[in-house]
Design a protein around this motif. Structure first.
Motif, PDB file in Angstrom:
ATOM      1  N   TYR A  34       0.830  -1.203   0.000  1.00  0.00           N
ATOM      2  CA  TYR A  34       0.000   0.000   0.000  1.00  0.00           C
ATOM      3  C   TYR A  34       0.866   1.255   0.000  1.00  0.00           C
ATOM      4  O   TYR A  34       1.935   1.292   0.599  1.00  0.00           O
ATOM      5  CB  TYR A  34      -0.876   0.045   1.268  1.00  0.00           C
ATOM      6  N   TRP A  35       0.336   2.290  -0.657  1.00  0.00           N
ATOM      7  CA  TRP A  35       0.876   3.640  -0.513  1.00  0.00           C
ATOM      8  C   TRP A  35      -0.240   4.528   0.020  1.00  0.00           C
ATOM      9  O   TRP A  35      -1.322   4.612  -0.565  1.00  0.00           O
ATOM     10  CB  TRP A  35       1.363   4.210  -1.845  1.00  0.00           C
ATOM     11  N   PHE A  48      -2.637   3.921  -3.588  1.00  0.00           N
ATOM     12  CA  PHE A  48      -2.534   2.713  -4.403  1.00  0.00           C
ATOM     13  C   PHE A  48      -2.406   1.495  -3.490  1.00  0.00           C
ATOM     14  O   PHE A  48      -1.898   1.596  -2.381  1.00  0.00           O
ATOM     15  CB  PHE A  48      -1.289   2.745  -5.303  1.00  0.00           C
ATOM     16  N   TYR A  49      -2.865   0.368  -4.030  1.00  0.00           N
ATOM     17  CA  TYR A  49      -2.555  -0.880  -3.351  1.00  0.00           C
ATOM     18  C   TYR A  49      -2.341  -1.962  -4.396  1.00  0.00           C
ATOM     19  O   TYR A  49      -2.800  -1.838  -5.547  1.00  0.00           O
ATOM     20  CB  TYR A  49      -3.620  -1.284  -2.332  1.00  0.00           C
ATOM     21  N   GLY A  54       2.683  -6.599 -10.599  1.00  0.00           N
ATOM     22  CA  GLY A  54       2.020  -6.012 -11.753  1.00  0.00           C
ATOM     23  C   GLY A  54       0.555  -5.670 -11.555  1.00  0.00           C
ATOM     24  O   GLY A  54      -0.092  -5.148 -12.466  1.00  0.00           O
ATOM     25  N   GLN A  55       0.021  -5.948 -10.367  1.00  0.00           N
ATOM     26  CA  GLN A  55      -1.394  -5.656 -10.077  1.00  0.00           C
ATOM     27  C   GLN A  55      -1.473  -4.410  -9.200  1.00  0.00           C
ATOM     28  O   GLN A  55      -1.118  -4.462  -8.025  1.00  0.00           O
ATOM     29  CB  GLN A  55      -2.056  -6.835  -9.363  1.00  0.00           C
ATOM     30  N   ILE A  56      -1.923  -3.319  -9.786  1.00  0.00           N
ATOM     31  CA  ILE A  56      -1.995  -2.056  -9.072  1.00  0.00           C
ATOM     32  C   ILE A  56      -3.422  -1.534  -9.134  1.00  0.00           C
ATOM     33  O   ILE A  56      -4.012  -1.468 -10.207  1.00  0.00           O
ATOM     34  CB  ILE A  56      -1.063  -0.993  -9.698  1.00  0.00           C
ATOM     35  N   SER A  57      -3.943  -1.162  -7.982  1.00  0.00           N
ATOM     36  CA  SER A  57      -5.256  -0.523  -7.925  1.00  0.00           C
ATOM     37  C   SER A  57      -5.071   0.910  -7.460  1.00  0.00           C
ATOM     38  O   SER A  57      -4.394   1.164  -6.469  1.00  0.00           O
ATOM     39  CB  SER A  57      -6.175  -1.264  -6.950  1.00  0.00           C
ATOM     40  N   SER A  65       1.766   7.661  -9.853  1.00  0.00           N
ATOM     41  CA  SER A  65       1.570   6.299 -10.322  1.00  0.00           C
ATOM     42  C   SER A  65       2.358   5.359  -9.432  1.00  0.00           C
ATOM     43  O   SER A  65       3.243   5.790  -8.679  1.00  0.00           O
ATOM     44  CB  SER A  65       2.014   6.149 -11.778  1.00  0.00           C
ATOM     45  N   ALA A  66       2.018   4.089  -9.479  1.00  0.00           N
ATOM     46  CA  ALA A  66       2.717   3.101  -8.672  1.00  0.00           C
ATOM     47  C   ALA A  66       3.051   1.901  -9.536  1.00  0.00           C
ATOM     48  O   ALA A  66       2.360   1.607 -10.512  1.00  0.00           O
ATOM     49  CB  ALA A  66       1.864   2.685  -7.476  1.00  0.00           C
TER      50      ALA A  66
END
Lengths: 113, 117
Positions: A34-35, A48-49, A54-57, A65-66
């Protein structure tokens, strides 16, 4: 035991410059990452989590961006910083979801001038 | 979407006394988890206590205990025998128990606790 590292601890950047904050976790595999951002006088806002490589929400449309290039690495980036990007950024991890506790890094203070 | 509200931006307590920090939340879910985190001046976030919504018994960790009122959607934190080291920002947080929502921890805006000697 698990540890989380976050760097740099402090960063002062001019408007329009790029940003890269890095977070790594040791001692576990496939963590949720998490950010969060904490602006002055406000709570923690989830940015973001990631539940896997490669899976970023993304939770909030923004200038950031993350990426998660490796299992235990989470990077927060920006191509061009805005004044409003200033704040305290916290990386966190948990083993799975639900009742599992989030463990936070020491944070990165970003000042955009 | 779930929201967490901490109505007390600041609180103060005398050393050795008891203080209660308030937290309410809004959700339509019946299964979830609630947390209190502490953030001292070092800015390091530290878990204080956790409560599962399906458990009626209030969680307790040494001098820290909660009053969980599910129907009222209230989750207050009581600190007994306050110590100078308890001075910090305290954040209440909510996490769904359901797949698709359980990855996220939603925080309130925090309560700044001052402990007076």
């Amino acid at each position: 035991s698990q540890t989380i590292h976050q760097w740099p601890a402090t960063l002062v950047q001019p408007v329009g410059s790029p940003l890269s904050l890095e977070c790594t976790v040791e001692g576990t595999s496939n963590p949720n990452l998490y950010w969060y951002r904490q602006a002055a006088g406000r709570g923690l806002q989830l940015l973001f989590y990631s539940v896997g490589i490669g899976q970023i929400s993304s939770e909030v449309p923004q200038n950031l961006s993350a990426s998660r290039p490796q299992d235990r690495q989470f990077i927060l980036s920006s191509k061009k910083l805005l004044l409003s990007d200033s704040g305290f950024y916290l990386c966190a991890w948990s083993k799975g979801a639900g009742a599992n506790v989030l463990t936070f890094g020491a944070g990165s203070r970003l000042t955009v001038l | 979407a779930q929201t967490v509200t901490q109505s007390q931006p600041e609180m103060s307590v005398q050393e050795a006394e008891t203080v209660t920090l308030s937290c309410t939340y809004d959700t339509s879910e019946s299964d979830y988890y609630l947390f209190w985190y502490k953030q001292p001046p070092s800015r390091q976030m530290i878990l204080v206590i956790r409560q599962e919504a399906y458990k009626q018994q209030n969680a307790t960790e040494n001098r820290f205990s909660v009053n969980f009122q599910k129907a009222a959607k209230s989750f207050s934190l009581k600190i007994s025998d306050s110590q100078l080291g308890d001075a910090a920002m305290y954040f209440c947080a909510y996490r769904s128990a359901y797949v698709g929502g359980s990855e996220k921890l939603v925080f309130g805006k925090g309560t700044k606790l001052t402990v007076n000697p």
